[in-house]
Motif scaffolding. Structure first.
Motif, PDB file in Angstrom:
ATOM      1  N   GLU A 105       0.798  -1.216   0.000  1.00  0.00           N
ATOM      2  CA  GLU A 105       0.000   0.000   0.000  1.00  0.00           C
ATOM      3  C   GLU A 105       0.838   1.278   0.000  1.00  0.00           C
ATOM      4  OE1 GLU A 105      -3.281  -0.010  -0.443  1.00  0.00           O
ATOM      5  OE2 GLU A 105      -3.187  -2.206  -0.531  1.00  0.00           O
ATOM      6  N   LEU A 106       2.011   1.206   0.574  1.00  0.00           N
ATOM      7  CA  LEU A 106       2.915   2.368   0.626  1.00  0.00           C
ATOM      8  C   LEU A 106       4.295   1.929   0.108  1.00  0.00           C
ATOM      9  CD1 LEU A 106       1.980   3.743   4.156  1.00  0.00           C
ATOM     10  CD2 LEU A 106       1.266   4.664   1.954  1.00  0.00           C
ATOM     11  N   PRO A 107       4.416   1.707  -1.198  1.00  0.00           N
ATOM     12  CA  PRO A 107       5.659   1.152  -1.730  1.00  0.00           C
ATOM     13  C   PRO A 107       6.892   2.027  -1.494  1.00  0.00           C
ATOM     14  CG  PRO A 107       4.227   1.881  -3.508  1.00  0.00           C
ATOM     15  CD  PRO A 107       3.433   1.994  -2.245  1.00  0.00           C
ATOM     16  N   ASP A 108       6.698   3.314  -1.278  1.00  0.00           N
ATOM     17  CA  ASP A 108       7.840   4.207  -1.058  1.00  0.00           C
ATOM     18  C   ASP A 108       8.095   4.477   0.421  1.00  0.00           C
ATOM     19  OD1 ASP A 108       8.276   4.482  -3.796  1.00  0.00           O
ATOM     20  OD2 ASP A 108       6.808   6.100  -3.934  1.00  0.00           O
ATOM     21  N   VAL A 109       7.477   3.682   1.303  1.00  0.00           N
ATOM     22  CA  VAL A 109       7.644   3.907   2.737  1.00  0.00           C
ATOM     23  C   VAL A 109       9.089   3.618   3.157  1.00  0.00           C
ATOM     24  CG1 VAL A 109       7.046   1.570   3.537  1.00  0.00           C
ATOM     25  CG2 VAL A 109       6.562   3.551   4.978  1.00  0.00           C
ATOM     26  N   GLU A 110       9.556   4.399   4.097  1.00  0.00           N
ATOM     27  CA  GLU A 110      10.882   4.153   4.671  1.00  0.00           C
ATOM     28  C   GLU A 110      10.933   4.751   6.066  1.00  0.00           C
ATOM     29  OE1 GLU A 110      13.343   7.849   2.712  1.00  0.00           O
ATOM     30  OE2 GLU A 110      13.200   6.005   1.564  1.00  0.00           O
ATOM     31  N   LEU A 111      11.818   4.192   6.879  1.00  0.00           N
ATOM     32  CA  LEU A 111      12.015   4.764   8.204  1.00  0.00           C
ATOM     33  C   LEU A 111      12.602   6.152   8.053  1.00  0.00           C
ATOM     34  CD1 LEU A 111      13.512   1.721  10.128  1.00  0.00           C
ATOM     35  CD2 LEU A 111      11.252   2.729  10.419  1.00  0.00           C
ATOM     36  N   THR A 116      14.818   8.920  14.251  1.00  0.00           N
ATOM     37  CA  THR A 116      14.841   7.577  14.815  1.00  0.00           C
ATOM     38  C   THR A 116      14.680   7.645  16.329  1.00  0.00           C
ATOM     39  OG1 THR A 116      16.272   6.792  13.051  1.00  0.00           O
ATOM     40  CG2 THR A 116      16.229   5.489  15.067  1.00  0.00           C
ATOM     41  N   LEU A 117      13.785   6.835  16.847  1.00  0.00           N
ATOM     42  CA  LEU A 117      13.549   6.763  18.285  1.00  0.00           C
ATOM     43  C   LEU A 117      14.019   5.403  18.777  1.00  0.00           C
ATOM     44  CD1 LEU A 117       9.991   8.341  18.269  1.00  0.00           C
ATOM     45  CD2 LEU A 117      12.126   9.456  18.893  1.00  0.00           C
ATOM     46  N   LEU A 118      14.975   5.402  19.677  1.00  0.00           N
ATOM     47  CA  LEU A 118      15.539   4.155  20.174  1.00  0.00           C
ATOM     48  C   LEU A 118      14.569   3.454  21.118  1.00  0.00           C
ATOM     49  CD1 LEU A 118      19.186   5.338  20.838  1.00  0.00           C
ATOM     50  CD2 LEU A 118      18.318   4.055  18.882  1.00  0.00           C
ATOM     51  N   PRO A 119      14.627   2.121  21.142  1.00  0.00           N
ATOM     52  CA  PRO A 119      13.761   1.386  22.078  1.00  0.00           C
ATOM     53  C   PRO A 119      14.037   1.787  23.514  1.00  0.00           C
ATOM     54  CG  PRO A 119      14.794  -0.085  20.508  1.00  0.00           C
ATOM     55  CD  PRO A 119      15.443   1.247  20.339  1.00  0.00           C
ATOM     56  N   ARG A 120      12.993   1.694  24.330  1.00  0.00           N
ATOM     57  CA  ARG A 120      13.110   2.021  25.751  1.00  0.00           C
ATOM     58  C   ARG A 120      12.627   0.841  26.569  1.00  0.00           C
ATOM     59  NH1 ARG A 120      10.381   7.905  25.163  1.00  0.00           N
ATOM     60  NH2 ARG A 120      12.075   8.872  24.018  1.00  0.00           N
ATOM     61  N   GLY A 121      13.131   0.761  27.784  1.00  0.00           N
ATOM     62  CA  GLY A 121      12.720  -0.296  28.691  1.00  0.00           C
ATOM     63  C   GLY A 121      13.870  -1.247  28.978  1.00  0.00           C
ATOM     64  N   ALA A 129       7.657   5.244  19.353  1.00  0.00           N
ATOM     65  CA  ALA A 129       6.919   5.454  18.102  1.00  0.00           C
ATOM     66  C   ALA A 129       7.794   4.988  16.949  1.00  0.00           C
ATOM     67  CB  ALA A 129       6.571   6.931  17.923  1.00  0.00           C
ATOM     68  N   LEU A 130       7.176   4.698  15.829  1.00  0.00           N
ATOM     69  CA  LEU A 130       7.889   4.334  14.615  1.00  0.00           C
ATOM     70  C   LEU A 130       7.632   5.448  13.610  1.00  0.00           C
ATOM     71  CD1 LEU A 130       9.582   2.151  13.212  1.00  0.00           C
ATOM     72  CD2 LEU A 130       7.426   1.131  12.443  1.00  0.00           C
ATOM     73  N   VAL A 131       8.658   6.218  13.307  1.00  0.00           N
ATOM     74  CA  VAL A 131       8.503   7.381  12.439  1.00  0.00           C
ATOM     75  C   VAL A 131       8.867   6.973  11.014  1.00  0.00           C
ATOM     76  CG1 VAL A 131       9.158   9.772  12.048  1.00  0.00           C
ATOM     77  CG2 VAL A 131       9.121   8.870  14.382  1.00  0.00           C
ATOM     78  N   ILE A 132       7.893   7.117  10.117  1.00  0.00           N
ATOM     79  CA  ILE A 132       8.105   6.751   8.720  1.00  0.00           C
ATOM     80  C   ILE A 132       7.806   7.943   7.818  1.00  0.00           C
ATOM     81  CG2 ILE A 132       7.583   4.304   9.116  1.00  0.00           C
ATOM     82  CD1 ILE A 132       4.819   4.862   7.835  1.00  0.00           C
ATOM     83  N   SER A 133       8.226   7.804   6.581  1.00  0.00           N
ATOM     84  CA  SER A 133       7.885   8.806   5.567  1.00  0.00           C
ATOM     85  C   SER A 133       7.729   8.072   4.233  1.00  0.00           C
ATOM     86  CB  SER A 133       8.987   9.870   5.484  1.00  0.00           C
ATOM     87  OG  SER A 133      10.215   9.290   5.097  1.00  0.00           O
TER      88      SER A 133
END
Length: 140
Positions: A105-111, A116-121, A129-133
């Motif tokens: 559905e979003l063939p041009d999607v990329e991180l 970039t948000l590093l994992p926490r915990g 969050a997962l930031v895409i464009s």
């Protein structure tokens, strides 16, 4: 995106690379030794799954994310043996379906590497969050 055959291996490499569960606690059932360290029966053992997934003796260049890694599926993200996660197959299926639909559905999607948000915990990790464009508008 260019090679759909790599999807399964990419999923396994993602699971190896950043396990959601980094550690688990177990109790020794008998006296034993691991790498010269004595462990007595009933001792608490903290198993570091995330570290095991980066073991350079098992995964060459373990700090490199490589979707072509031949042994990517040999990670311990879901545990092992009698403590293997009952939801592992479901998690893999969800990843397979979500990734397939996302790429279709979003063939041009990329991180978005700029945000970039590093994992926490500690024990249970995830990015906040997962930031895409994407470059083109989605067709819905």
């Amino acid at each position: 995106k260019s090679d759909p055959q790599l999807l399964d291996n990419a999923i396994e490499e993602s699971l190896r690379w950043e396990a959601a569960v980094q550690s688990c606690t177990r109790y020794a059932v008998e006296d034993t030794a691991i790498a010269g360290i004595e462990i007595s029966a009933n001792d608490t053992v903290q198993c570091m799954l995330g570290a095991a997934n980066r073991d350079p003796e098992h995964f060459p260049d373990p700090n490199i994310f490589d979707v072509t890694r031949p042994n990517a599926d040999q990670h311990l993200t879901f545990g092992f043996g009698r403590h293997y996660c009952l939801g592992a197959s479901l998690a893999r299926m969800e990843l397979q379906i979500a990734t397939t639909v996302l790429l279709r559905e979003l063939p041009d999607v990329e991180l978005d590497s700029r945000r970039t948000l590093l994992p926490r915990g500690h024990e249970f990790r995830k990015p906040p969050a997962l930031v895409i464009s994407w470059r083109s508008s989605p067709v819905i």
